[in-house]
Motif scaffolding. Structure first.
Motif, PDB file in Angstrom:
ATOM      1  N   ASP A 189      27.040  16.675  23.208  1.00 40.50           N
ATOM      2  CA  ASP A 189      25.631  16.446  23.489  1.00 40.50           C
ATOM      3  C   ASP A 189      24.784  16.900  22.312  1.00 40.50           C
ATOM      4  N   ARG A 190      24.412  15.934  21.440  1.00 45.32           N
ATOM      5  CA  ARG A 190      23.535  16.191  20.307  1.00 45.32           C
ATOM      6  C   ARG A 190      24.080  17.314  19.410  1.00 45.32           C
ATOM      7  N   THR A 191      25.379  17.273  19.167  1.00 52.78           N
ATOM      8  CA  THR A 191      26.013  18.349  18.391  1.00 52.78           C
ATOM      9  C   THR A 191      25.962  18.099  16.893  1.00 52.78           C
ATOM     10  N   THR A 192      26.158  16.857  16.452  1.00 51.88           N
ATOM     11  CA  THR A 192      26.164  16.552  15.020  1.00 51.88           C
ATOM     12  C   THR A 192      24.865  15.902  14.559  1.00 51.88           C
ATOM     13  N   VAL A 193      24.265  15.113  15.409  1.00 52.66           N
ATOM     14  CA  VAL A 193      22.987  14.453  15.147  1.00 52.66           C
ATOM     15  C   VAL A 193      22.104  14.718  16.355  1.00 52.66           C
ATOM     16  N   PRO A 194      20.874  15.133  16.156  1.00 53.22           N
ATOM     17  CA  PRO A 194      20.061  15.591  17.279  1.00 53.22           C
ATOM     18  C   PRO A 194      19.666  14.519  18.289  1.00 53.22           C
ATOM     19  N   VAL A 195      19.983  13.250  18.001  1.00 47.10           N
ATOM     20  CA  VAL A 195      19.667  12.192  18.959  1.00 47.10           C
ATOM     21  C   VAL A 195      20.927  11.470  19.450  1.00 47.10           C
ATOM     22  N   LEU A 196      22.108  11.972  19.116  1.00 46.30           N
ATOM     23  CA  LEU A 196      23.365  11.287  19.408  1.00 46.30           C
ATOM     24  C   LEU A 196      24.168  12.052  20.459  1.00 46.30           C
ATOM     25  N   ILE A 197      24.664  11.310  21.461  1.00 44.02           N
ATOM     26  CA  ILE A 197      25.576  11.870  22.460  1.00 44.02           C
ATOM     27  C   ILE A 197      26.841  11.027  22.463  1.00 44.02           C
ATOM     28  N   ASN A 198      27.995  11.689  22.332  1.00 44.50           N
ATOM     29  CA  ASN A 198      29.301  11.025  22.375  1.00 44.50           C
ATOM     30  C   ASN A 198      30.011  11.414  23.664  1.00 44.50           C
ATOM     31  N   ALA A 199      30.712  10.454  24.253  1.00 46.33           N
ATOM     32  CA  ALA A 199      31.472  10.747  25.470  1.00 46.33           C
ATOM     33  C   ALA A 199      32.771   9.958  25.475  1.00 46.33           C
ATOM     34  N   ILE A 200      33.783  10.543  26.108  1.00 46.97           N
ATOM     35  CA  ILE A 200      35.038   9.845  26.386  1.00 46.97           C
ATOM     36  C   ILE A 200      35.362  10.076  27.852  1.00 46.97           C
ATOM     37  N   THR A 201      35.708   8.996  28.541  1.00 45.54           N
ATOM     38  CA  THR A 201      36.111   9.115  29.946  1.00 45.54           C
ATOM     39  C   THR A 201      37.631   9.086  30.051  1.00 45.54           C
ATOM     40  N   ALA A 202      38.129   9.296  31.260  1.00 45.94           N
ATOM     41  CA  ALA A 202      39.562   9.547  31.449  1.00 45.94           C
ATOM     42  C   ALA A 202      40.444   8.368  31.072  1.00 45.94           C
ATOM     43  N   ASP A 203      39.889   7.162  31.019  1.00 48.84           N
ATOM     44  CA  ASP A 203      40.690   6.031  30.557  1.00 48.84           C
ATOM     45  C   ASP A 203      40.524   5.808  29.058  1.00 48.84           C
ATOM     46  N   TRP A 204      39.896   6.755  28.388  1.00 50.05           N
ATOM     47  CA  TRP A 204      39.656   6.772  26.942  1.00 50.05           C
ATOM     48  C   TRP A 204      38.652   5.700  26.511  1.00 50.05           C
ATOM     49  N   THR A 205      37.748   5.356  27.417  1.00 53.42           N
ATOM     50  CA  THR A 205      36.599   4.562  27.000  1.00 53.42           C
ATOM     51  C   THR A 205      35.632   5.487  26.279  1.00 53.42           C
ATOM     52  N   ARG A 206      35.201   5.074  25.078  1.00 54.31           N
ATOM     53  CA  ARG A 206      34.316   5.887  24.250  1.00 54.31           C
ATOM     54  C   ARG A 206      32.918   5.273  24.249  1.00 54.31           C
ATOM     55  N   THR A 207      31.939   6.073  24.615  1.00 53.17           N
ATOM     56  CA  THR A 207      30.555   5.618  24.597  1.00 53.17           C
ATOM     57  C   THR A 207      29.734   6.551  23.714  1.00 53.17           C
ATOM     58  N   ASP A 208      28.907   5.941  22.872  1.00 49.15           N
ATOM     59  CA  ASP A 208      27.967   6.680  22.027  1.00 49.15           C
ATOM     60  C   ASP A 208      26.576   6.166  22.322  1.00 49.15           C
ATOM     61  N   VAL A 209      25.609   7.073  22.370  1.00 53.89           N
ATOM     62  CA  VAL A 209      24.228   6.642  22.541  1.00 53.89           C
ATOM     63  C   VAL A 209      23.346   7.376  21.537  1.00 53.89           C
ATOM     64  N   ILE A 210      22.430   6.641  20.950  1.00 53.42           N
ATOM     65  CA  ILE A 210      21.350   7.214  20.154  1.00 53.42           C
ATOM     66  C   ILE A 210      20.080   7.089  20.991  1.00 53.42           C
ATOM     67  N   ILE A 211      19.394   8.199  21.188  1.00 56.25           N
ATOM     68  CA  ILE A 211      18.206   8.229  22.039  1.00 56.25           C
ATOM     69  C   ILE A 211      16.979   8.399  21.151  1.00 56.25           C
ATOM     70  N   LEU A 212      16.095   7.416  21.178  1.00 58.37           N
ATOM     71  CA  LEU A 212      14.946   7.407  20.287  1.00 58.37           C
ATOM     72  C   LEU A 212      13.646   7.207  21.064  1.00 58.37           C
ATOM     73  N   LYS A 213      12.561   7.704  20.474  1.00 59.06           N
ATOM     74  CA  LYS A 213      11.237   7.357  20.960  1.00 59.06           C
ATOM     75  C   LYS A 213      10.884   5.958  20.456  1.00 59.06           C
ATOM     76  N   PRO A 214       9.945   5.263  21.107  1.00 59.74           N
ATOM     77  CA  PRO A 214       9.605   3.904  20.665  1.00 59.74           C
ATOM     78  C   PRO A 214       9.239   3.833  19.189  1.00 59.74           C
ATOM     79  N   GLU A 215       8.499   4.821  18.689  1.00 58.76           N
ATOM     80  CA  GLU A 215       8.050   4.785  17.301  1.00 58.76           C
ATOM     81  C   GLU A 215       9.173   5.071  16.300  1.00 58.76           C
ATOM     82  N   GLN A 216      10.361   5.453  16.784  1.00 62.67           N
ATOM     83  CA  GLN A 216      11.494   5.722  15.905  1.00 62.67           C
ATOM     84  C   GLN A 216      12.425   4.518  15.746  1.00 62.67           C
TER      85      GLN A 216
END
Length: 278
Positions: free
Chosen positions: A83-110
């Protein structure tokens, strides 16, 4: 041991994307959700991760991160959560079937760094997508960066005499990995392939001829002779290509640095430059 049986076994990417989108479409403060990366450009395969860009009024706040976690948890048991460990707007996740999801969370002006060509809307309540450029012009070559890459290659090559002198063959082979990475980067720059993707997308970024060169190079083996041979093989592959590209880009070659490096390697290890310079 944790039971890895999933509540929703073998969810495919399409189902994962729909589940996450449905979970967030009416969430307070979430203005848009897009696919990015290979799923946005049509280059995804069964091994791809799923990249998202979320537009939130509050940006990457703890509350928004909690909404994202709740959405991902609906696709399977979360076994890795950064949770925002390497980049302050990035969250990485892996679920039990090894599906990998990444999200970048931005404000509209970004959102100005993104273009329509790199995104696929899932929902867009505020019309963010319409306000983006259709596509960004490709970044031009960066001569300063390339000059650094050349000098770094020569510097790593020059450290060979330290590794050999100290008999640090185990750590010495790390230099081979650095030299290989530099060669791969140079090859990708030569092809100019768009949509580079993640680290495991090399097959579509370089030519068969370039692949043959990489496959022919010796592996890193922690013995003195093998370590030296591998360094020289990578120098023979990289330096002539780099010289040509430097000339094409108008980058001054670090002649003196290379010359004294080969002189030092000759003095300490009896090594001569393995290619014709100039």
């Amino acid at each position: 041991m944790t039971d890895i049986a999933m509540t929703n076994p073998e969810m495919n990417h399409e189902a994962t994307i729909k589940t996450i989108s449905d979970a967030l479409v009416d969430a307070a403060g979430i203005e848009a959700l897009f696919l990015s990366g290979s799923h946005a450009t049509g280059l995804a395969d069964a091994y791809s991760d799923i990249d998202f860009v979320m537009v939130a009024r509050a940006g990457a706040s703890d509350d928004v991160a909690a909404l994202w976690r709740d959405a991902v948890a609906q696709t399977g048991d979360i076994v890795l959560w950064w949770d925002r460990t390497t980049v302050p707007v990035l969250i990485n996740a892996i679920t039990a079937d090894w599906t990998r999801t990444d999200v970048i969370i931005l404000k509209p002006e970004q959102m100005g760094h993104h273009s329509q060509a790199g995104l696929k809307p899932l929902f867009d309540h505020k019309g963010v997508y319409a306000g983006l450029d259709e596509k960004h012009a490709p970044a031009p070559p960066n001569p300063r960066k390339f000059k650094y890459q050349i000098e770094e290659f020569i510097r790593i090559l020059g450290l060979l005499h330290l590794a050999a002198g100290r008999e640090e063959y185990i750590n010495g082979v790390l230099g081979v990995f650095h030299l290989r990475n530099a060669l791969v980067e140079l090859m990708i720059e030569e092809t100019g392939a768009p949509n580079r993707g993640g680290v495991l997308h090399l097959n579509r970024l370089i030519t068969q001829e370039q692949k043959d060169v990489l496959v022919s190079l010796p592996p890193p083996v922690p013995t003195r002779d093998a370590m030296i041979d591998a360094h020289l093989a990578y120098a023979r592959a990289f330096l002539p290509l780099a010289r040509k590209r430097a000339a094409d880009l108008g980058v001054d070659w670090p002649e003196q640095f290379e010359e004294v490096t080969w002189a030092r390697l000759n003095e300490t290890l009896g090594i001569d430059c393995p290619y014709a310079r100039g």
